[in-house]
Write a protein that holds these residues in place. Structure first.
Motif, short mmCIF file in Angstrom:
data_model
loop_
_atom_site.label_atom_id
_atom_site.label_comp_id
_atom_site.label_asym_id
_atom_site.label_seq_id
_atom_site.Cartn_x
_atom_site.Cartn_y
_atom_site.Cartn_z
N ALA A 93 -14.53 -3.96 -1.72
CA ALA A 93 -13.62 -4.71 -0.84
C ALA A 93 -12.18 -4.22 -0.95
O ALA A 93 -11.30 -4.75 -0.26
N GLY A 94 -11.93 -3.23 -1.79
CA GLY A 94 -10.58 -2.69 -1.93
C GLY A 94 -9.71 -3.45 -2.91
O GLY A 94 -8.48 -3.36 -2.84
N LEU A 95 -10.32 -4.18 -3.84
CA LEU A 95 -9.58 -4.94 -4.85
C LEU A 95 -9.88 -4.38 -6.24
O LEU A 95 -11.01 -3.97 -6.52
N VAL A 96 -8.89 -4.40 -7.09
CA VAL A 96 -9.07 -3.99 -8.49
C VAL A 96 -9.71 -5.14 -9.26
O VAL A 96 -9.17 -6.26 -9.26
N PRO A 97 -10.83 -4.91 -9.91
CA PRO A 97 -11.44 -6.00 -10.69
C PRO A 97 -10.89 -6.06 -12.12
O PRO A 97 -10.83 -5.05 -12.82
N ILE A 98 -10.47 -7.25 -12.52
CA ILE A 98 -10.21 -7.53 -13.93
C ILE A 98 -11.49 -8.10 -14.51
O ILE A 98 -12.02 -9.09 -14.01
#
Length: 360
Positions: free
Chosen positions: A178-183
């Motif tokens: 989705a184009g998000l950085v996962p923490i």
């Protein structure tokens, strides 16, 4: 302290976003409390939890002058992602306008793990792809998913570790799609009587499983961040009053070196049930000791940043500016610890620790 050459990777890329979140001297404010948690936090200061009081408190946090000097990103809750400020601007837009990246908590909390008495697994994968698309459209740049692992003589079980690691990896893959950085947050809870060595053993077991699952799900580690707990004795352990900040740092870094690949840009520690002073001092010790480590050693603090602010605010409009001054000072001290130059002598009187299960 951890040092690095400033990245030339554009912040518009996933790896660039990950590096921006752990830029030298900066870290993350965890402001992703669920509605039931906000009820408890506000009740402690005698304030009723309504949409208006929650908005007022969030607006206080996000409009603090100079916050972007040490805070690179803020993790939001679903309600906060959609709320407007008193001026009509969406709260994520206020953060972005100040140069702070908005993020979003996407897990749906924990439920009992079937066949594993006393253990939990995090839920929320159903419909996550669609929720990610919505959050990205609302301005989110990164996400967070929390797993919790209890420590005991026979806990956590391998089934619990594997189930939570698999969910973390599935979430991380969907976030990157989705184009998000996962923490990735596998929290080893402080609750219990276990010693520091047992905590190190469990943390090592958990992180090894997490990174094995991330590899199976083809997650790009250069576009992720790890949010672990520090290696600490249980809150009812005899060691709890004796362990030094330097010992916490040494044991934590030893576990990270055994388990975390060098391609991960940064480790953003949660503050857990530690007091603001404890969490800050231990972050400082980590950066003093961890100067030659491959990852940035940063923070993603919730209550360690917020508890003093709530005490200063107490829901009174005339207390907004003093409460923001408290947050600015707490953020300054945490930023100093991020650089390995925190001086505990600058602190006011040290309050009692926040207690087990405090989160953040």
């Amino acid at each position: 302290m951890a040092t690095s050459t400033p990245s030339t990777t554009p912040a518009s890329t996933l790896s660039g976003t990950a590096q921006a979140l752990v830029a030298p001297g900066k870290g993350i404010l965890a402001a992703d409390e669920s509605l039931p948690t906000m009820v408890k936090r506000l009740a402690r200061i005698g304030v009723e939890s309504t949409e208006d009081t929650r908005r007022s408190y969030r607006e206080l946090l996000f409009t603090t002058p100079g916050l972007a000097d040490t805070v690179s990103g803020v993790i939001l809750f679903d309600e906060t992602m959609r709320q407007r400020s008193s001026t009509g601007a969406f709260l994520p837009e206020i953060l972005a306008g100040a140069g702070i990246l908005p993020g979003i908590k996407v897990d749906a909390g924990t439920v009992p793990l079937a066949g594993a008495p006393g253990e939990l697994v995090t839920q929320g994968l159903d419909g996550l792809r669609e929720r990610f698309a919505e959050y990205a459209a609302l301005g989110a740049r990164f996400a967070k998913w929390r797993a919790v692992l209890r420590v005991g003589p026979l806990l956590p079980s391998s089934a619990c570790v594997e189930a939570n690691a698999h969910a973390l990896a599935r979430y991380a893959a969907l976030a990157q799609d989705a184009g998000l950085v996962p923490i990735v947050e596998p929290e080893v809870l402080m609750d219990g009587s276990h010693g520091t060595e047992r905590c190190a053993e469990v943390t090592r077991q958990v992180l090894r499983q997490v990174y094995a699952e991330l590899a199976r799900q083809h997650v790009d580690l250069a576009s992720t961040l790890l949010k672990p707990s520090m290696v600490l004795p249980g809150t009812t352990s005899p060691e709890a009053e004796q362990v030094s900040d330097d010992e916490v740092a040494a044991r934590t870094i030893a576990v990270l070196r055994d388990t975390v690949p060098a391609s991960v840009p940064g480790v953003v520690f949660l503050s857990g049930g530690q007091s603001p002073q404890q969490a800050t001092a231990r972050l400082d010790a980590l950066n003093r000791l961890g100067v030659h480590q491959p990852w940035q050693l940063s923070f993603s603090f919730g209550r360690a940043l917020q508890a003093p602010v709530l005490d200063a605010w107490r829901g009174e409009p005339e207390n907004v500016a003093p409460a923001q001054a408290v947050l600015a000072e707490r953020a300054r001290l945490t930023g100093a610890a991020r650089r390995g130059c925190y001086e505990r002598t600058e602190e006011p009187a040290v309050p009692e620790p926040l207690g087990p299960g405090a989160g953040g």
